[in-house]
Scaffold this motif. Structure first.
Motif, PDB file in Angstrom:
ATOM      1  N   SER A   1       0.823  -1.205   0.000  1.00 30.37           N
ATOM      2  CA  SER A   1       0.000   0.000   0.000  1.00 30.37           C
ATOM      3  C   SER A   1       0.862   1.263   0.000  1.00 30.37           C
ATOM      4  O   SER A   1       0.601   2.210  -0.748  1.00 30.37           O
ATOM      5  N   ILE A   2       1.909   1.274   0.819  1.00 29.85           N
ATOM      6  CA  ILE A   2       2.787   2.443   0.874  1.00 29.85           C
ATOM      7  C   ILE A   2       3.514   2.634  -0.456  1.00 29.85           C
ATOM      8  O   ILE A   2       3.692   3.764  -0.926  1.00 29.85           O
ATOM      9  N   SER A   3       3.927   1.539  -1.090  1.00 32.06           N
ATOM     10  CA  SER A   3       4.611   1.636  -2.394  1.00 32.06           C
ATOM     11  C   SER A   3       3.720   2.317  -3.426  1.00 32.06           C
ATOM     12  O   SER A   3       4.166   3.193  -4.179  1.00 32.06           O
ATOM     13  N   ILE A   4       2.446   1.923  -3.459  1.00 29.74           N
ATOM     14  CA  ILE A   4       1.511   2.556  -4.385  1.00 29.74           C
ATOM     15  C   ILE A   4       1.278   4.008  -3.988  1.00 29.74           C
ATOM     16  O   ILE A   4       1.206   4.906  -4.843  1.00 29.74           O
ATOM     17  N   GLY A   5       1.184   4.270  -2.669  1.00 28.76           N
ATOM     18  CA  GLY A   5       1.002   5.634  -2.185  1.00 28.76           C
ATOM     19  C   GLY A   5       2.152   6.541  -2.568  1.00 28.76           C
ATOM     20  O   GLY A   5       1.950   7.713  -2.926  1.00 28.76           O
ATOM     21  N   VAL A   6       3.381   6.030  -2.523  1.00 31.70           N
ATOM     22  CA  VAL A   6       4.563   6.820  -2.893  1.00 31.70           C
ATOM     23  C   VAL A   6       4.520   7.201  -4.373  1.00 31.70           C
ATOM     24  O   VAL A   6       4.865   8.319  -4.753  1.00 31.70           O
ATOM     25  N   VAL A   7       4.065   6.271  -5.209  1.00 34.28           N
ATOM     26  CA  VAL A   7       3.950   6.561  -6.647  1.00 34.28           C
ATOM     27  C   VAL A   7       2.983   7.719  -6.881  1.00 34.28           C
ATOM     28  O   VAL A   7       3.295   8.671  -7.609  1.00 34.28           O
ATOM     29  N   PHE A   8       1.800   7.662  -6.246  1.00 34.15           N
ATOM     30  CA  PHE A   8       0.823   8.742  -6.406  1.00 34.15           C
ATOM     31  C   PHE A   8       1.313  10.039  -5.765  1.00 34.15           C
ATOM     32  O   PHE A   8       1.017  11.136  -6.253  1.00 34.15           O
ATOM     33  N   TRP A   9       2.046   9.925  -4.670  1.00 35.66           N
ATOM     34  CA  TRP A   9       2.633  11.095  -3.999  1.00 35.66           C
ATOM     35  C   TRP A   9       3.561  11.838  -4.954  1.00 35.66           C
ATOM     36  O   TRP A   9       3.499  13.066  -5.080  1.00 35.66           O
ATOM     37  N   ILE A  10       4.425  11.097  -5.641  1.00 35.24           N
ATOM     38  CA  ILE A  10       5.362  11.695  -6.594  1.00 35.24           C
ATOM     39  C   ILE A  10       4.607  12.325  -7.764  1.00 35.24           C
ATOM     40  O   ILE A  10       4.913  13.449  -8.197  1.00 35.24           O
ATOM     41  N   LEU A  11       3.584  11.629  -8.264  1.00 37.54           N
ATOM     42  CA  LEU A  11       2.808  12.149  -9.393  1.00 37.54           C
ATOM     43  C   LEU A  11       2.126  13.472  -9.037  1.00 37.54           C
ATOM     44  O   LEU A  11       2.090  14.401  -9.860  1.00 37.54           O
ATOM     45  N   CYS A  12       1.601  13.568  -7.816  1.00 36.21           N
ATOM     46  CA  CYS A  12       0.932  14.808  -7.394  1.00 36.21           C
ATOM     47  C   CYS A  12       1.926  15.952  -7.248  1.00 36.21           C
ATOM     48  O   CYS A  12       1.615  17.106  -7.575  1.00 36.21           O
ATOM     49  N   LEU A  13       3.119  15.657  -6.753  1.00 37.81           N
ATOM     50  CA  LEU A  13       4.142  16.691  -6.599  1.00 37.81           C
ATOM     51  C   LEU A  13       4.649  17.184  -7.955  1.00 37.81           C
ATOM     52  O   LEU A  13       4.890  18.376  -8.146  1.00 37.81           O
ATOM     53  N   VAL A  14       4.800  16.267  -8.889  1.00 35.70           N
ATOM     54  CA  VAL A  14       5.357  16.623 -10.198  1.00 35.70           C
ATOM     55  C   VAL A  14       4.312  17.243 -11.120  1.00 35.70           C
ATOM     56  O   VAL A  14       4.589  18.209 -11.834  1.00 35.70           O
ATOM     57  N   PHE A  15       3.099  16.693 -11.102  1.00 35.31           N
ATOM     58  CA  PHE A  15       2.072  17.126 -12.049  1.00 35.31           C
ATOM     59  C   PHE A  15       0.905  17.821 -11.355  1.00 35.31           C
ATOM     60  O   PHE A  15      -0.238  17.728 -11.825  1.00 35.31           O
ATOM     61  N   GLY A  16       1.169  18.519 -10.250  1.00 37.42           N
ATOM     62  CA  GLY A  16       0.101  19.164  -9.480  1.00 37.42           C
ATOM     63  C   GLY A  16      -0.759  20.105 -10.303  1.00 37.42           C
ATOM     64  O   GLY A  16      -1.997  20.073 -10.223  1.00 37.42           O
ATOM     65  N   ARG A  17      -0.127  20.930 -11.132  1.00 35.15           N
ATOM     66  CA  ARG A  17      -0.896  21.891 -11.938  1.00 35.15           C
ATOM     67  C   ARG A  17      -1.574  21.211 -13.119  1.00 35.15           C
ATOM     68  O   ARG A  17      -2.722  21.512 -13.447  1.00 35.15           O
ATOM     69  N   GLN A  18      -0.876  20.273 -13.747  1.00 30.08           N
ATOM     70  CA  GLN A  18      -1.429  19.600 -14.924  1.00 30.08           C
ATOM     71  C   GLN A  18      -2.677  18.795 -14.574  1.00 30.08           C
ATOM     72  O   GLN A  18      -3.591  18.663 -15.400  1.00 30.08           O
ATOM     73  N   ILE A  19      -2.725  18.249 -13.346  1.00 27.39           N
ATOM     74  CA  ILE A  19      -3.901  17.470 -12.920  1.00 27.39           C
ATOM     75  C   ILE A  19      -5.160  18.324 -12.986  1.00 27.39           C
ATOM     76  O   ILE A  19      -6.235  17.856 -13.371  1.00 27.39           O
ATOM     77  N   ALA A  20      -5.024  19.592 -12.627  1.00 25.06           N
ATOM     78  CA  ALA A  20      -6.191  20.478 -12.576  1.00 25.06           C
ATOM     79  C   ALA A  20      -6.863  20.616 -13.932  1.00 25.06           C
ATOM     80  O   ALA A  20      -8.092  20.720 -14.022  1.00 25.06           O
ATOM     81  N   TYR A  21      -6.078  20.619 -15.007  1.00 29.22           N
ATOM     82  CA  TYR A  21      -6.645  20.830 -16.345  1.00 29.22           C
ATOM     83  C   TYR A  21      -7.480  19.634 -16.819  1.00 29.22           C
ATOM     84  O   TYR A  21      -8.197  19.741 -17.818  1.00 29.22           O
ATOM     85  N   THR A  22      -7.398  18.518 -16.115  1.00 29.19           N
ATOM     86  CA  THR A  22      -8.291  17.402 -16.406  1.00 29.19           C
ATOM     87  C   THR A  22      -9.724  17.751 -16.020  1.00 29.19           C
ATOM     88  O   THR A  22     -10.682  17.276 -16.629  1.00 29.19           O
TER      89      THR A  22
END
Length: 388
Positions: free
Chosen positions: A333-354
């Protein structure tokens, strides 16, 4: 030579990596159907938000208010009251009183249909309610219009939750996961067709939500009435109207508890309505909460896995194996959480345009991306340990 190979295989199975692999297979057999159902069921509302967000920022804020506050309030009550079905059906199935599962299911329909009908005025008068709470008139009026489209979803909850728990108590998890996945795929297709191709706007987005949701319930009815539950569903009976009060008491206590648990994050969206740029703030908070909630459904699948694996091993009197199962589940669970954590940090602004085409909303989401990332990371820990 053959004996030597068998000896090597046994040695591999006895290694730490072999034990982790063996435990992982047991875990995913339990968690994947629950995870699939949770991700796709919640995803239907997230996809609708994405399509609504590209119509206008006012409609996005209105959808956010009624979905995060109004619908989550109704969801908490109905889901909590439906949890009594899971308890009673599980006990009856374990006691081999299979005919009682259908009776308990019908009793829950009676109670929850009455409850859903009591909740309908909240959606009918939601515009006036949000105006009294100080929300801008334009957003409140749009909320009142969208709220009316959510009334069929309240009644969808009545049947979806109860039948799901009826089937889960019989270990029929796979059918739930596949039905939810098919409904999700149909929803994405209908949303694209109604909103982008036919340009129906809010009616198109909400019609797609209603149709795809109810198709999942129809699928559950077909499975249940089609003979796949012949020992647990014996048809409608007047016995469902007997001894309702004990079920009502159990349902109410569960409903109140779960409703309070779901509502504490919803207050953030309501408070956002008092900020300077209320429309953008409401939209941004709802986007972040829905992303976090969507990711949480993955972790809740691991909660189910933790509960089943720990109870299985403790039932065998093997506490050491139960602890090992928790470690493997938590690590996964933590491994999957770390992946999403990194994605949110890197693509925080791009996520919004979805979810939106508005720059001010995207800027607000970007400013919340760090908090969102750490919220997602913590989501990967808390459900597993609470399942223990």
């Amino acid at each position: 030579m053959e004996d030597r190979l068998l000896g090597t295989e046994a040695k591999d199975e006895g290694s730490l990596l072999g034990k982790v692999w063996a435990e992982s297979k047991k875990i995913w057999r339990v968690t994947f159907p629950a995870m699939l159902a949770g991700v796709t069921t919640y995803g239907v509302f997230v996809v609708t938000q994405a399509f609504v967000g590209h119509i206008s920022d006012t409609e996005l804020a209105a959808y956010a208010l009624i979905q995060i506050i109004g619908l989550r309030f109704a969801n908490g009550i109905i889901l909590g009251m439906s949890s009594a079905t899971e308890t009673l059906c599980g006990q009856a199935f374990g006691a081999e009183q299979y005919h009682m599962l259908g009776i308990y299911l019908q009793r829950s329909w009676i109670i929850n249909l009455v409850t859903a009908t009591i909740l309908v005025p909240v959606f009918v008068y939601s515009s006036s309610i949000f105006k009294l709470l100080g929300i801008e008139d334009e957003v409140a009026e749009a909320t009142g219009y969208i709220a009316l489209w959510f009334i069929p979803i309240i009644y969808y909850y009545v049947f979806f939750f109860t039948i799901q728990m009826f089937l889960q108590s019989q270990l029929k998890n796979a059918i739930i996961g596949w039905l939810c996945t098919i409904s999700f795929a149909i929803h994405v297709l209908l949303s694209w067709l109604f909103v982008y191709v036919l340009d129906w706007g809010i009616p198109g987005a909400m019609s797609a939500l209603i149709i795809s949701s109810w198709l999942g319930v129809i699928g559950e009815f077909v499975y249940m009435f089609g003979g796949w539950c012949e020992s647990t569903w014996t048809g409608f009976t007047w016995a469902a109207f007997a001894n309702l009060w004990p079920v009502i008491k159990l349902s109410m206590s569960s409903g109140i508890m779960l409703c309070l648990e779901l509502w504490y994050t919803s207050v953030l969206v309501l408070l956002a309505g008092y900020m300077t740029n209320a429309t953008a703030a409401i939209s941004a908070f709802s986007i972040c909460l829905n992303i976090s909630g969507w990711e949480l459904t993955i972790c809740l699948g691991f909660l189910n896995g933790a509960s089943v694996r720990v109870s299985n091993e403790l039932g065998r009197g093997n506490a050491e194996a139960a602890m090992f199962a928790i470690k493997v589940i938590l690590g996964t669970s933590i491994s999957i959480g770390v992946v999403f954590w990194i994605l949110c940090l890197v693509f925080g602004r791009q996520i919004a345009y979805t979810f939106t085409s508005e720059e001010d909303v995207a800027e607000e989401v970007s400013s919340l991306s760090v908090l969102l990332a750490f919220s997602i990371l913590l989501n990967s820990v808390q459900p597993v340990l609470s399942g223990k």
